[in-house]
Design a protein around this motif. Structure first.
Motif, short mmCIF file in Angstrom:
data_model
loop_
_atom_site.label_atom_id
_atom_site.label_comp_id
_atom_site.label_asym_id
_atom_site.label_seq_id
_atom_site.Cartn_x
_atom_site.Cartn_y
_atom_site.Cartn_z
N ALA A 236 -5.72 -7.30 -21.16
CA ALA A 236 -5.18 -5.94 -21.26
C ALA A 236 -3.70 -5.91 -21.60
N SER A 237 -3.18 -7.06 -22.03
CA SER A 237 -1.73 -7.15 -22.24
C SER A 237 -1.28 -6.93 -23.68
N PHE A 238 -2.15 -6.39 -24.50
CA PHE A 238 -1.84 -6.27 -25.91
C PHE A 238 -0.80 -5.19 -26.16
N SER A 239 0.43 -5.51 -25.79
CA SER A 239 1.56 -4.61 -26.06
C SER A 239 1.22 -3.18 -25.67
N GLN A 240 0.73 -3.01 -24.46
CA GLN A 240 0.41 -1.69 -23.91
C GLN A 240 -0.63 -0.96 -24.77
N GLY A 241 -1.50 -1.73 -25.42
CA GLY A 241 -2.59 -1.16 -26.19
C GLY A 241 -2.20 -0.61 -27.54
N LYS A 242 -0.95 -0.77 -27.95
CA LYS A 242 -0.49 -0.17 -29.19
C LYS A 242 -0.61 -1.10 -30.39
N ARG A 243 -0.64 -2.40 -30.14
CA ARG A 243 -0.65 -3.34 -31.24
C ARG A 243 -1.76 -4.37 -31.08
N HIS A 244 -2.21 -4.88 -32.23
CA HIS A 244 -3.29 -5.86 -32.24
C HIS A 244 -2.81 -7.28 -32.48
N ASP A 245 -1.55 -7.44 -32.88
CA ASP A 245 -1.12 -8.75 -33.36
C ASP A 245 -0.45 -9.62 -32.30
N ILE A 246 0.04 -9.04 -31.22
CA ILE A 246 0.75 -9.84 -30.22
C ILE A 246 0.29 -9.55 -28.80
N ILE A 247 0.49 -10.56 -27.96
CA ILE A 247 0.38 -10.39 -26.51
C ILE A 247 1.75 -10.73 -25.95
N GLN A 248 2.33 -9.81 -25.22
CA GLN A 248 3.67 -10.01 -24.68
C GLN A 248 3.60 -10.82 -23.39
N LEU A 249 4.41 -11.86 -23.32
CA LEU A 249 4.46 -12.73 -22.16
C LEU A 249 5.85 -12.68 -21.55
N ALA A 250 5.90 -12.81 -20.24
CA ALA A 250 7.20 -12.83 -19.57
C ALA A 250 7.05 -13.53 -18.23
N GLY A 251 8.09 -14.25 -17.85
CA GLY A 251 8.14 -14.87 -16.53
C GLY A 251 6.99 -15.80 -16.25
N GLU A 252 6.36 -15.59 -15.12
CA GLU A 252 5.35 -16.53 -14.64
C GLU A 252 4.08 -16.54 -15.48
N THR A 253 3.88 -15.54 -16.34
CA THR A 253 2.68 -15.52 -17.19
C THR A 253 2.80 -16.48 -18.37
N MET A 254 4.00 -16.89 -18.71
CA MET A 254 4.19 -17.68 -19.92
C MET A 254 3.44 -19.02 -19.93
N PRO A 255 3.62 -19.88 -18.90
CA PRO A 255 2.97 -21.19 -18.96
C PRO A 255 1.45 -21.10 -19.06
N ASP A 256 0.83 -20.16 -18.34
CA ASP A 256 -0.62 -20.05 -18.36
C ASP A 256 -1.14 -19.65 -19.75
N ALA A 257 -0.40 -18.80 -20.45
CA ALA A 257 -0.86 -18.31 -21.75
C ALA A 257 -0.51 -19.25 -22.89
N MET A 258 0.53 -20.07 -22.72
CA MET A 258 0.93 -21.01 -23.77
C MET A 258 0.20 -22.34 -23.54
N ASN A 259 -1.13 -22.27 -23.59
CA ASN A 259 -1.97 -23.38 -23.16
C ASN A 259 -2.49 -24.26 -24.29
N GLY A 260 -1.97 -24.09 -25.50
CA GLY A 260 -2.42 -24.91 -26.62
C GLY A 260 -1.94 -26.35 -26.51
N GLN A 261 -2.67 -27.25 -27.15
CA GLN A 261 -2.25 -28.65 -27.18
C GLN A 261 -1.04 -28.85 -28.10
N THR A 262 -0.82 -27.89 -28.97
CA THR A 262 0.33 -27.88 -29.87
C THR A 262 0.92 -26.48 -29.86
N LEU A 263 2.25 -26.37 -29.90
CA LEU A 263 2.91 -25.08 -29.97
C LEU A 263 3.55 -24.91 -31.34
#
Length: 322
Positions: A236-263
């Motif tokens: 439900a974090s898709f930029s407050q429902g207004k955009r389809h291209d990004i998910i906004q991350l901040a603080g403690e949510t960052m490490p969990d969402a940046m879970n790729g083997q490559t960045l």
């Protein structure tokens, strides 16, 4: 069949053919009805003076040789923008074609009207959207509202080509890019998959994660990359429902969402990659521990033909097969 009957038959066939071709020419020509998120608009003739209120969309209009006379701009003289506030990847093209700057940031209806446009193009979302001026601008010229957050730049080019009578130019530039894309796909190896593609915040405490619907995500997938799935709690974090291209991350949510083997870092250079690698908050990420953090270039915040071409060059440099 008598000679007279043959002449009548031939005349009928000729008439039917002429009507068919005339109908086809009218359908493909002008007036032309364009569907937008604000409803249909009708263009009586091919636009000759297009004003783009979106600095993001302007690059694609230039790539298809649309007659852009003026464009909105962003803050000038920085990593992504030239002295006009136009994106660096196409700023020189705009200069050569005499594109005027409308304003920086905040949209201005008076400046737009002063360009005497016959078509005004507005972004539906994003920081460069002038949607709040829609009613005012509709009194000046037909207004086409365009979304760029849910499609590839190629799809955007095709949509704009159909609206401006530049279908041939759009098809040509898309075909040129597709050929280059296929060449790069064959030339590179893929780093460990899946990947997280993102814009890393200057404060080191925030990021925007590209989704599969984003132009960046689509291009990576076309090249064979796999985007790391986002944890369910981010749904439900898709930029407050207004955009389809990004998910906004901040603080403690960052490490969990940046879970790729490559960045893969967009709107970034090597110093940004190094900044992320030395962020203690992200030190336990698999990609960080393995030093698999790569910069895609300063001009990849918004993709158009020019920046996407630069991105292909960068991927080829980073992941070229030996």
């Amino acid at each position: 069949m008598t000679r007279a009957a043959f002449r009548r038959f031939s005349g009928t066939v000729a008439l039917l053919l002429s009507l068919m071709f005339a109908s086809h020419a009218f359908a493909e020509g002008w007036p032309r009805k364009i569907m937008t998120s604000k409803g249909a608009i009708t263009l009586e003739q091919q636009p000759q003076r297009i004003v783009s209120t979106s600095v993001t969309i302007t690059g694609t209009l230039l790539a298809i040789n649309a007659p852009v006379v003026a464009s909105g701009a962003t803050a000038p003289n920085n990593r992504v923008a030239d002295s006009q506030g136009f994106f660096r990847q196409w700023g020189e093209v705009a200069k050569q074609r005499g594109v005027q700057r409308l304003y920086i940031g905040e949209p201005n209806a008076e400046a737009i009207a002063g360009q005497a446009p016959d078509l005004i193009i507005i972004a539906a979302t994003g920081g460069d959207s002038a949607l709040k001026l829609y009613d005012q601008l509709s009194a000046i010229a037909p207004v086409m509202v365009v979304s760029y957050d849910d499609k590839s730049w190629q799809e955007l080019a095709t949509e704009l080509g159909q609206a401006t009578g530049k279908e041939t130019d759009a098809a040509k530039v898309v075909a040129q890019f597709s050929a280059r894309e296929a060449s790069v796909k064959k030339a590179i190896y893929l780093p460990p998959q899946p990947v997280s593609a993102l814009v890393y915040g200057s404060d080191g405490k925030s990021a925007n994660l590209w989704t599969p619907a984003s132009p960046q995500g689509q291009l990576l997938q076309q090249l064979g990359f796999t985007l790391a799935p986002v944890p369910v709690n981010f749904a439900a974090s898709f930029s407050q429902g207004k955009r389809h291209d990004i998910i906004q991350l901040a603080g403690e949510t960052m490490p969990d969402a940046m879970n790729g083997q490559t960045l893969l870092l967009f709107s970034a250079n090597q110093s940004d990659a190094q900044r992320l690698l030395t962020n203690p908050f992200l030190a336990k990420l698999p990609a960080v521990q393995s030093q698999r953090v790569y910069a895609m270039g300063d001009d990849t915040f918004r993709l158009d033909y020019y920046s996407a071409s630069n991105m292909l060059n960068q991927l080829e440099k980073l992941f070229v097969t030996h």
